[in-house]
Design an enzyme around this catalytic site. Sequence first.
Site, PDB file in Angstrom:
ATOM      1  N   ASP A  44      48.251  34.228  47.209  1.00 55.82           N
ATOM      2  CA  ASP A  44      47.885  34.240  45.771  1.00 55.82           C
ATOM      3  C   ASP A  44      47.400  32.736  45.186  1.00 55.82           C
ATOM      4  O   ASP A  44      46.428  32.718  44.376  1.00 55.82           O
ATOM      5  CB  ASP A  44      48.873  34.913  44.758  1.00 55.82           C
ATOM      6  CG  ASP A  44      48.401  35.112  43.505  1.00 55.82           C
ATOM      7  OD1 ASP A  44      47.459  35.795  43.565  1.00 55.82           O
ATOM      8  OD2 ASP A  44      48.901  35.004  42.535  1.00 55.82           O
ATOM      9  N   CYS A 134      41.934  41.790  37.752  1.00 51.42           N
ATOM     10  CA  CYS A 134      42.966  40.818  37.958  1.00 51.42           C
ATOM     11  C   CYS A 134      43.918  40.723  36.802  1.00 51.42           C
ATOM     12  O   CYS A 134      45.023  40.920  36.598  1.00 51.42           O
ATOM     13  CB  CYS A 134      42.728  39.470  38.539  1.00 51.42           C
ATOM     14  SG  CYS A 134      43.877  38.482  38.858  1.00 51.42           S
ATOM     15  N   TYR A 138      47.425  42.585  35.687  1.00 51.06           N
ATOM     16  CA  TYR A 138      48.550  41.942  35.670  1.00 51.06           C
ATOM     17  C   TYR A 138      49.289  42.018  34.451  1.00 51.06           C
ATOM     18  O   TYR A 138      50.514  42.116  34.313  1.00 51.06           O
ATOM     19  CB  TYR A 138      48.513  40.461  36.256  1.00 51.06           C
ATOM     20  CG  TYR A 138      48.487  40.201  37.696  1.00 51.06           C
ATOM     21  CD1 TYR A 138      49.418  39.026  38.262  1.00 51.06           C
ATOM     22  CD2 TYR A 138      47.667  40.928  38.737  1.00 51.06           C
ATOM     23  CE1 TYR A 138      49.371  38.976  39.675  1.00 51.06           C
ATOM     24  CE2 TYR A 138      47.723  40.592  40.087  1.00 51.06           C
ATOM     25  CZ  TYR A 138      48.402  39.798  40.325  1.00 51.06           C
ATOM     26  OH  TYR A 138      48.689  39.524  41.651  1.00 51.06           O
ATOM     27  N   TYR A 164      53.887  37.158  33.392  1.00 55.19           N
ATOM     28  CA  TYR A 164      53.015  38.069  33.194  1.00 55.19           C
ATOM     29  C   TYR A 164      53.080  39.166  31.927  1.00 55.19           C
ATOM     30  O   TYR A 164      52.217  39.663  31.532  1.00 55.19           O
ATOM     31  CB  TYR A 164      52.406  38.897  34.416  1.00 55.19           C
ATOM     32  CG  TYR A 164      51.931  37.883  35.299  1.00 55.19           C
ATOM     33  CD1 TYR A 164      50.602  37.186  35.227  1.00 55.19           C
ATOM     34  CD2 TYR A 164      52.653  37.433  36.735  1.00 55.19           C
ATOM     35  CE1 TYR A 164      50.224  36.490  36.114  1.00 55.19           C
ATOM     36  CE2 TYR A 164      52.157  36.883  37.533  1.00 55.19           C
ATOM     37  CZ  TYR A 164      50.950  36.211  37.433  1.00 55.19           C
ATOM     38  OH  TYR A 164      50.435  35.049  38.087  1.00 55.19           O
ATOM     39  N   GLU A 206      42.530  44.681  44.593  1.00 56.59           N
ATOM     40  CA  GLU A 206      43.838  44.275  44.115  1.00 56.59           C
ATOM     41  C   GLU A 206      44.952  45.065  44.816  1.00 56.59           C
ATOM     42  O   GLU A 206      46.086  44.630  45.388  1.00 56.59           O
ATOM     43  CB  GLU A 206      43.915  44.420  42.703  1.00 56.59           C
ATOM     44  CG  GLU A 206      43.232  43.716  41.822  1.00 56.59           C
ATOM     45  CD  GLU A 206      44.012  42.309  41.551  1.00 56.59           C
ATOM     46  OE1 GLU A 206      45.243  42.155  42.292  1.00 56.59           O
ATOM     47  OE2 GLU A 206      43.463  41.234  41.132  1.00 56.59           O
TER      48      GLU A 206
END
Length: 217
Positions: A44, A134, A138, A164, A206
């Site tokens: 990541d 993304c 998240y 997040y 993803e």
Amino acid sequence: MSFTQKLIKNADPFWKDYVDHKFVQQLANGTLEKASFQHYLKQDYLYLFQYSRAISLGIFKANNFQQIETAHQANTDLLKEIQVHINFCKEWGISEKELFATVESPACVAYTRYVLDCGIKGGLPELYAALAPCAVGYAEIGRTIVEKGISPKNNPYQAWIDAYASEEFQQAAQGVICILDELALDLTENQKTNLQTIFNTATRMESGFWQMGLDLS
């Protein structure tokens, strides 16, 4: 229903597989293997570098100063996320030397280069359609885990979840939604269909990234 909300709705079953992936479930209940999380963290970091490059295309493709400011703010938010990410790596026993020496996985290469390709070949709508899964995903994952109280006490991944689920990240994700909704206002139906295809593909990527973490691939 906003344009981005329609993208999410029409992205099923890909969207559900992404936000409710087995990796996410195990992370939420604290059963995810340490090696899988470490592998994910290292990949990541490399992903975020390429993601920052992609966001920077938003400045190059901008048609006015407001769009430049939007891209600049998005990258500023991302740079904060990267610092948090580096701190996570340290906490999980990943040194900066090891982090910098990590080789990109096929899943990371495929996803990030796809996003960059969308941004290079297309305009701002195509770029943000590729970027959106993304940030928006998240934010949904973090928020859902907290709101449903899924995470047990002493979950080793609670700091990741909280990051997040935080108001700061939720606002950053909302910023991406707003710009994408605005960009879609004057598009034709064919252009919107193309954005749906891009959004679907990025969402599938993803899921592939989560699976990479589980498989240590």
